[in-house]
Design a protein around this motif. Structure first.
Motif, PDB file in Angstrom:
ATOM      1  N   SER A   7       0.985  -1.179   0.051  1.00  0.00           N
ATOM      2  CA  SER A   7      -0.089   0.028  -0.067  1.00  0.00           C
ATOM      3  C   SER A   7       0.987   1.280  -0.004  1.00  0.00           C
ATOM      4  O   SER A   7       0.975   1.937   1.022  1.00  0.00           O
ATOM      5  N   GLY A   8       1.841   1.492  -0.983  1.00  0.00           N
ATOM      6  CA  GLY A   8       2.579   2.658  -1.261  1.00  0.00           C
ATOM      7  C   GLY A   8       3.955   2.195  -0.709  1.00  0.00           C
ATOM      8  O   GLY A   8       4.052   1.031  -0.381  1.00  0.00           O
ATOM      9  N   GLY A   9       4.855   3.080  -0.766  1.00  0.00           N
ATOM     10  CA  GLY A   9       6.179   2.921  -0.464  1.00  0.00           C
ATOM     11  C   GLY A   9       6.358   2.574   1.140  1.00  0.00           C
ATOM     12  O   GLY A   9       7.157   1.874   1.521  1.00  0.00           O
ATOM     13  N   ILE A  10       5.657   3.464   1.764  1.00  0.00           N
ATOM     14  CA  ILE A  10       5.994   3.480   3.110  1.00  0.00           C
ATOM     15  C   ILE A  10       5.384   2.021   3.969  1.00  0.00           C
ATOM     16  O   ILE A  10       5.941   1.744   4.873  1.00  0.00           O
ATOM     17  N   ASP A  11       4.306   1.575   3.266  1.00  0.00           N
ATOM     18  CA  ASP A  11       3.826   0.295   3.746  1.00  0.00           C
ATOM     19  C   ASP A  11       5.006  -0.718   3.606  1.00  0.00           C
ATOM     20  O   ASP A  11       5.299  -1.325   4.664  1.00  0.00           O
ATOM     21  N   THR A  31      18.510  11.146   5.232  1.00  0.00           N
ATOM     22  CA  THR A  31      17.575  10.128   4.361  1.00  0.00           C
ATOM     23  C   THR A  31      16.027  10.607   4.819  1.00  0.00           C
ATOM     24  O   THR A  31      15.581  11.547   5.308  1.00  0.00           O
ATOM     25  N   TYR A  32      15.078   9.860   4.104  1.00  0.00           N
ATOM     26  CA  TYR A  32      13.904  10.009   3.827  1.00  0.00           C
ATOM     27  C   TYR A  32      13.197   9.814   5.460  1.00  0.00           C
ATOM     28  O   TYR A  32      13.299   8.843   6.107  1.00  0.00           O
ATOM     29  N   LEU A  33      12.507  10.888   5.925  1.00  0.00           N
ATOM     30  CA  LEU A  33      12.013  11.040   7.104  1.00  0.00           C
ATOM     31  C   LEU A  33      10.950   9.825   7.636  1.00  0.00           C
ATOM     32  O   LEU A  33      10.856   9.341   8.555  1.00  0.00           O
ATOM     33  N   GLN A  75      17.995  10.976  -4.603  1.00  0.00           N
ATOM     34  CA  GLN A  75      17.474  10.504  -3.228  1.00  0.00           C
ATOM     35  C   GLN A  75      16.698  11.601  -2.606  1.00  0.00           C
ATOM     36  O   GLN A  75      16.967  12.942  -2.863  1.00  0.00           O
ATOM     37  N   ASN A  76      15.743  11.343  -1.666  1.00  0.00           N
ATOM     38  CA  ASN A  76      14.967  12.037  -0.762  1.00  0.00           C
ATOM     39  C   ASN A  76      15.795  12.309   0.893  1.00  0.00           C
ATOM     40  O   ASN A  76      15.962  11.060   1.162  1.00  0.00           O
ATOM     41  N   PRO A  77      16.466  13.404   0.959  1.00  0.00           N
ATOM     42  CA  PRO A  77      16.049  14.829   0.425  1.00  0.00           C
ATOM     43  C   PRO A  77      17.159  15.333  -0.377  1.00  0.00           C
ATOM     44  O   PRO A  77      17.119  16.329  -0.849  1.00  0.00           O
ATOM     45  N   GLU A 116      16.303  -1.216  -0.721  1.00  0.00           N
ATOM     46  CA  GLU A 116      16.486  -0.357  -1.694  1.00  0.00           C
ATOM     47  C   GLU A 116      15.298   0.227  -1.958  1.00  0.00           C
ATOM     48  O   GLU A 116      14.236  -0.219  -2.541  1.00  0.00           O
ATOM     49  N   ASP A 117      15.248   1.583  -1.904  1.00  0.00           N
ATOM     50  CA  ASP A 117      13.851   2.457  -2.099  1.00  0.00           C
ATOM     51  C   ASP A 117      14.170   3.006  -3.484  1.00  0.00           C
ATOM     52  O   ASP A 117      15.207   4.040  -3.402  1.00  0.00           O
ATOM     53  N   VAL A 118      13.252   2.739  -4.139  1.00  0.00           N
ATOM     54  CA  VAL A 118      13.517   3.284  -5.727  1.00  0.00           C
ATOM     55  C   VAL A 118      12.496   4.240  -5.814  1.00  0.00           C
ATOM     56  O   VAL A 118      12.126   4.156  -7.179  1.00  0.00           O
ATOM     57  N   ALA A 119      12.016   4.870  -5.051  1.00  0.00           N
ATOM     58  CA  ALA A 119      10.698   5.886  -5.216  1.00  0.00           C
ATOM     59  C   ALA A 119      10.931   6.742  -6.600  1.00  0.00           C
ATOM     60  O   ALA A 119      10.065   7.139  -7.013  1.00  0.00           O
ATOM     61  N   TYR A 120      12.165   7.057  -6.702  1.00  0.00           N
ATOM     62  CA  TYR A 120      12.329   8.364  -7.907  1.00  0.00           C
ATOM     63  C   TYR A 120      13.412   7.748  -8.872  1.00  0.00           C
ATOM     64  O   TYR A 120      13.737   8.347  -9.839  1.00  0.00           O
ATOM     65  N   ALA A 121      13.413   6.354  -8.939  1.00  0.00           N
ATOM     66  CA  ALA A 121      14.530   6.028  -9.970  1.00  0.00           C
ATOM     67  C   ALA A 121      14.085   5.979 -11.345  1.00  0.00           C
ATOM     68  O   ALA A 121      14.958   6.043 -12.200  1.00  0.00           O
ATOM     69  N   GLY A 143       9.126  -0.170  -3.899  1.00  0.00           N
ATOM     70  CA  GLY A 143       8.891   0.691  -5.025  1.00  0.00           C
ATOM     71  C   GLY A 143       7.561   1.298  -4.554  1.00  0.00           C
ATOM     72  O   GLY A 143       7.073   0.779  -3.745  1.00  0.00           O
ATOM     73  N   THR A 144       7.233   2.593  -5.081  1.00  0.00           N
ATOM     74  CA  THR A 144       6.076   3.264  -5.171  1.00  0.00           C
ATOM     75  C   THR A 144       5.531   3.675  -6.225  1.00  0.00           C
ATOM     76  O   THR A 144       6.408   4.102  -7.238  1.00  0.00           O
ATOM     77  N   PHE A 145       4.230   3.807  -6.556  1.00  0.00           N
ATOM     78  CA  PHE A 145       3.497   4.357  -7.686  1.00  0.00           C
ATOM     79  C   PHE A 145       3.029   5.735  -7.198  1.00  0.00           C
ATOM     80  O   PHE A 145       2.395   6.367  -8.179  1.00  0.00           O
ATOM     81  N   SER A 146       3.363   6.248  -6.194  1.00  0.00           N
ATOM     82  CA  SER A 146       2.779   7.521  -5.730  1.00  0.00           C
ATOM     83  C   SER A 146       3.484   8.436  -6.694  1.00  0.00           C
ATOM     84  O   SER A 146       2.757   9.598  -6.946  1.00  0.00           O
ATOM     85  N   LYS A 147       4.782   8.709  -7.108  1.00  0.00           N
ATOM     86  CA  LYS A 147       5.160   9.474  -7.763  1.00  0.00           C
ATOM     87  C   LYS A 147       5.024   9.474  -9.349  1.00  0.00           C
ATOM     88  O   LYS A 147       5.385  10.521 -10.040  1.00  0.00           O
ATOM     89  N   ILE A 148       4.737   8.293  -9.830  1.00  0.00           N
ATOM     90  CA  ILE A 148       4.590   8.031 -11.190  1.00  0.00           C
ATOM     91  C   ILE A 148       2.992   7.941 -11.834  1.00  0.00           C
ATOM     92  O   ILE A 148       3.091   7.551 -12.961  1.00  0.00           O
ATOM     93  N   VAL A 192      -3.830   6.603  -4.639  1.00  0.00           N
ATOM     94  CA  VAL A 192      -4.014   5.018  -4.816  1.00  0.00           C
ATOM     95  C   VAL A 192      -3.449   4.061  -3.875  1.00  0.00           C
ATOM     96  O   VAL A 192      -3.970   3.181  -3.365  1.00  0.00           O
ATOM     97  N   ARG A 193      -2.449   4.813  -3.212  1.00  0.00           N
ATOM     98  CA  ARG A 193      -1.695   3.920  -2.119  1.00  0.00           C
ATOM     99  C   ARG A 193      -1.130   2.541  -2.733  1.00  0.00           C
ATOM    100  O   ARG A 193      -1.652   1.512  -2.298  1.00  0.00           O
ATOM    101  N   LEU A 194      -0.267   2.730  -3.672  1.00  0.00           N
ATOM    102  CA  LEU A 194       0.204   1.356  -4.262  1.00  0.00           C
ATOM    103  C   LEU A 194       1.766   1.232  -4.368  1.00  0.00           C
ATOM    104  O   LEU A 194       2.436   2.513  -4.843  1.00  0.00           O
TER     105      LEU A 194
HETATM  106  C1  LIG Z   1      12.087   7.853  -0.579  1.00  0.00           C
HETATM  107  C2  LIG Z   1      10.884   7.715  -0.610  1.00  0.00           C
HETATM  108  N1  LIG Z   1      10.343   6.571  -0.318  1.00  0.00           N
HETATM  109  C3  LIG Z   1       8.876   6.318  -0.040  1.00  0.00           C
HETATM  110  C4  LIG Z   1       8.038   7.258   0.039  1.00  0.00           C
HETATM  111  C5  LIG Z   1       6.759   7.096   0.355  1.00  0.00           C
HETATM  112  O1  LIG Z   1       5.938   6.549  -0.841  1.00  0.00           O
HETATM  113  P1  LIG Z   1       4.314   6.325  -0.472  1.00  0.00           P
HETATM  114  O2  LIG Z   1       3.585   7.636  -0.543  1.00  0.00           O
HETATM  115  O3  LIG Z   1       3.857   5.485  -1.580  1.00  0.00           O
HETATM  116  O4  LIG Z   1       3.881   5.647   0.612  1.00  0.00           O
HETATM  117  C6  LIG Z   1       8.372   8.560  -0.353  1.00  0.00           C
HETATM  118  C7  LIG Z   1       7.400   9.842  -0.422  1.00  0.00           C
HETATM  119  O5  LIG Z   1       7.761  10.801  -0.240  1.00  0.00           O
HETATM  120  C8  LIG Z   1       9.762   8.780  -0.553  1.00  0.00           C
HETATM  121  O6  LIG Z   1      10.316  10.069  -0.772  1.00  0.00           O
END
Ligand SMILES: Cc1ncc(COP(=O)(O)O)c(C=O)c1O
Length: 412
Positions: free
Chosen positions: A115-119, A141-143, A191-193, A219-224, A248-253, A258-260
């Motif tokens: 359910s998204g990357g954070i899940d 790193t990502y907070l 990377q975030n941030p 490995e978090d590929v949120a922006y790859a 991985g997350t579909f939130s950014k693309i 939808v939280r996937l």
């Molecule tokens: C590096 C990173 N991972 C994960 C997430 C979270 O993704 P999601 O919104 O799909 O939970 C973010 C969102 O800002 C992010 O920057």
């Protein structure tokens, strides 16, 4: 009409009943993400705060057609519970997509829908971290990741970064000095941030360390997929699938409403993450899963990615130009080649937490650097997200921020 609590009279204080774990999160700055999200709807300030995709990238018209068709023709699947690991048809599509983009295809049981990357990060933390276990993260790193691991009382260790991303030499020293982490969490691409990426030649070295010392790479590929030139170095998961879980997350693309997302990794680990998911939200929503699958199989995801990269590349260029024009001497920043962020270091003696109030008065917002560090660093840093700021507001917003920093410099 009086609200129900006012009618009841008494307002007990529940804070004393909150679990220790919950109180610790609040004490350690758990309100930061909530505060960022609260700014999401602000219209009277120029906000560089949240890592939000631009709504221009949301495929509303295409999705309206897909959603209508699914509800009319596929209700028994799309409106039903999904299997915990995700719908098989979506996993098939995602496996094929990973094979095409990363040159490796997850085998049976090696991929789940989240359910998204954070899940995924929460599932990993819940599955691997006992109180006091060492977890290594990039500093900064990502907070959300810091909060996920802290929520399970991890002992967080930060590894500094440079222009080539995570300092693998420093990590190697920490390991040879006796540190034994269970997990290394890294965001290798844009990377975030910081907006920085892990150099291609460092990736094999990270994998080698994981094998030698027996830790799991997350490995978090949120922006790859949001590199402005459309290319990406080899993913850690494709280099070392036996020691890596890719989040991985579909939130950014696609879109965050939808939280996937997905988790790809060793079968034994994915099976345990699936059990953890059964114990939380049980499954990602089936309607969103089917929408993503139809959208992707229809070729829309790949087409939208081309447009999104161009949009964010343009915004990043406007931001970089504005920073060069308006920042006082002694200020430095990263130049992103993808993703949503630039990371700014202000002159010595200025504290970006204190500066935030003055910035808000000038109607510009950013996120101060401190919460992105597992330790106490970051006082001179701040994160700027250009992803959702209209082109014609970027220069004005950065000019205001430049004035605020100059003002703080004079007051030193
Ligand atoms: C590096 C990173 N991972 C994960 C997430 C979270 O993704 P999601 O919104 O799909 O939970 C973010 C969102 O800002 C992010 O920057």
């Amino acid at each position: 009409m009086t609200d129900v609590l006012a009618a009841a009279g008494a307002r007990p204080d529940w804070a004393g009943s909150f679990a220790r774990r919950a109180r610790a999160l609040t004490a350690q700055g758990g309100g930061e993400i909530t505060a960022i999200l609260a700014l999401a709807g602000a219209t009277d300030i120029i906000t560089f705060s949240g890592g939000f995709p631009d709504p221009e990238t949301f495929p509303a018209a295409v999705l309206a057609g897909i959603a209508g068709r699914l509800v009319a023709q596929d209700a028994a699947v799309a409106l039903q519970y999904s299997a915990t690991e995700g719908l098989r048809s979506l996993r098939d599509y995602l496996a094929g997509r990973l094979a095409r983009l990363q040159g490796a295809r997850p085998g049976p049981g090696e991929l789940m829908v989240t359910s998204g990357g954070i899940d995924c990060l929460e599932l990993v933390a819940r599955t691997f971290v006992d109180p006091g276990d060492a977890v290594v993260v990039e500093a900064p790193t990502y907070l959300g990741a810091i909060m996920a691991f802290r929520g399970h009382q991890a002992d967080l260790h930060g590894v500094p970064m440079d222009g080539g991303g995570l300092r693998v030499d420093v990590l190697a020293d920490m390991l040879s000095g006796g540190l034994r982490p269970k997990v290394l969490y890294t965001i290798p691409d844009h990377q975030n941030p910081t907006g920085l990426s892990l150099a291609a030649e460092r990736r094999a070295a990270v994998a080698e360390l994981a094998r030698r010392y027996g830790f799991l790479i997350v490995e978090d590929v949120a922006y790859a997929e949001l590199g402005f030139d459309g290319t990406a170095p080899r993913s850690l998961w494709s280099l070392a699938p036996e020691v890596t879980v890719q989040a991985g997350t579909f939130s950014k693309i696609f879109f965050p409403g939808v939280r996937l997302g997905w988790a790809a990794g060793p079968r034994q680990v994915i099976a345990q993450l699936t059990i953890a998911k059964q114990n939380s939200d049980q499954c990602a929503g089936a309607l969103g899963q089917r929408m993503l699958e139809e959208y992707g199989r229809g070729g829309h995801l790949d087409r939208q990615l081309v447009a999104s990269r161009a949009l964010y590349a343009r915004r990043a260029a406007l931001m970089t130009r504005a920073l060069a024009a308006h920042m006082p001497e002694g200020t430095t920043w990263t130049t992103p080649r993808g993703g949503f962020f630039s990371w700014v270091t202000v002159p010595a003696g200025i504290d970006t937490v204190r500066l935030a109030a003055a910035a808000r008065e000038r109607k510009v917002a950013y996120v101060p650097g401190r919460p992105f560090y597992p330790g106490r660093d970051g006082a001179r840093q701040l994160r700027l997200a250009y992803s959702r700021v209209a082109d014609d507001l970027i220069d004005e917003g950065i000019a205001r921020l430049g004035d605020v920093i100059k003002g703080a410099g004079r007051a030193r």
